[in-house]
Design a protein around this motif. Structure first.
Motif, mmCIF file in Angstrom:
data_model
loop_
_atom_site.group_PDB
_atom_site.id
_atom_site.type_symbol
_atom_site.label_atom_id
_atom_site.label_comp_id
_atom_site.label_asym_id
_atom_site.label_seq_id
_atom_site.Cartn_x
_atom_site.Cartn_y
_atom_site.Cartn_z
ATOM 1 N N LYS A 120 40.324 38.681 39.706
ATOM 2 C CA LYS A 120 39.807 37.205 38.857
ATOM 3 C C LYS A 120 38.867 36.596 39.469
ATOM 4 O O LYS A 120 39.295 36.038 40.730
ATOM 5 N N TYR A 173 37.236 32.454 38.857
ATOM 6 C CA TYR A 173 37.522 31.243 38.202
ATOM 7 C C TYR A 173 36.326 30.216 37.845
ATOM 8 O O TYR A 173 35.516 30.035 38.917
ATOM 9 N N TYR A 174 36.512 29.493 36.624
ATOM 10 C CA TYR A 174 35.196 28.705 36.470
ATOM 11 C C TYR A 174 34.011 29.349 36.903
ATOM 12 O O TYR A 174 33.170 28.813 37.842
#
Ligand code: IYR
Length: 220
Positions: A140, A142-143
């Motif tokens: 993953k 993020y942002y």
């Protein structure tokens, strides 16, 4: 596992020097303009590498650096990208954009013709990565949009600081860029930026920036 922590010891300037530096940087960055008319004068690969390294030094969610930069000087590829970008823009300007949007762009004089893609010695296509693939596994990020936006800001300021010009061009939808450049599926094209010297007769619209009171509120 935590990273080892190391001392952060930048040179500490006194208050007056801080003000001087802030002013000098403002004057530098405030002279930047989006340029649509480029010279074909060459720019070295080393310069482009340094500009990309500057952009890639940007902060990002969990330090995932969820971006990829494709730097293109190959004339055949630039031409292929121009043709595909103009096809999307033809549809944007004549079918997809609302009347309000077209009215907002009218004073800037933009249209579906994008000769700068071929004329500028380099184009940089920025991709953002929704996730990474590490040893075949999905990891993953993020942002992602925030991180890529910050890196784009670093990129633009590095280009300007080097004495070169650019433009954030958005020939949306931009999926054609991943296809032409053969990028993996986890990368989504985000911005296309021509990089080069401005044309000696380049013109820019006489726009102004909002005054500080319109863009900032101070709570002291
Ligand atoms: N993608 C088009 C349209 C465009 C949109 C905005 I918002 C601009 O500030 C400028 C152009 C293009 O790149 O021409």
């Amino acid at each position: 596992m935590p990273y080892p922590f190391i001392p952060y010891q930048p040179k500490i300037l006194d208050i007056e020097e801080v003000e001087k530096e802030a002013l000098a940087y403002f004057n530098n960055i405030n002279s930047r303009r989006s340029v649509r008319e480029f010279s074909s004068k060459p720019v070295s690969k080393q310069t482009i590498e340094l500009i990309i390294k500057t952009a890639s030094s940007a902060p990002s969610g969990a330090n995932k650096q969820p971006w990829h930069f494709a730097a293109i000087s190959n004339a055949a590829l630039k031409s292929q990208i121009r043709i595909a970008a103009e096809e999307e823009e033809q549809r944007n300007y004549h079918e997809r954009m609302s009347e309000e949007w077209l009215r907002d762009l009218e004073p800037l004089g933009t249209d579906e013709h994008k000769p700068f893609i071929e004329i500028a010695p380099w184009i940089i296509v920025m991709f953002k990565k929704a996730h990474d693939i590490v040893e075949g596994e999905k990891r993953k990020n993020y942002y992602v949009s925030e991180s890529a936006g910050i890196a784009a800001g670093f990129l633009i300021s590095a280009i300007h600081n080097a004495g070169l010009a650019t433009l954030t061009h958005t020939p949306s939808p931009m999926d054609f860029l991943g296809k032409i450049l053969n990028r993996p599926a986890n990368e989504r094209a985000f911005l296309l930026l021509p990089v080069g010297y401005p044309a000696s007769d380049a013109m820019v619209p006489d726009i102004s920036r909002k005054p500080l009171e319109k863009v900032a509120t101070f709570y002291e």
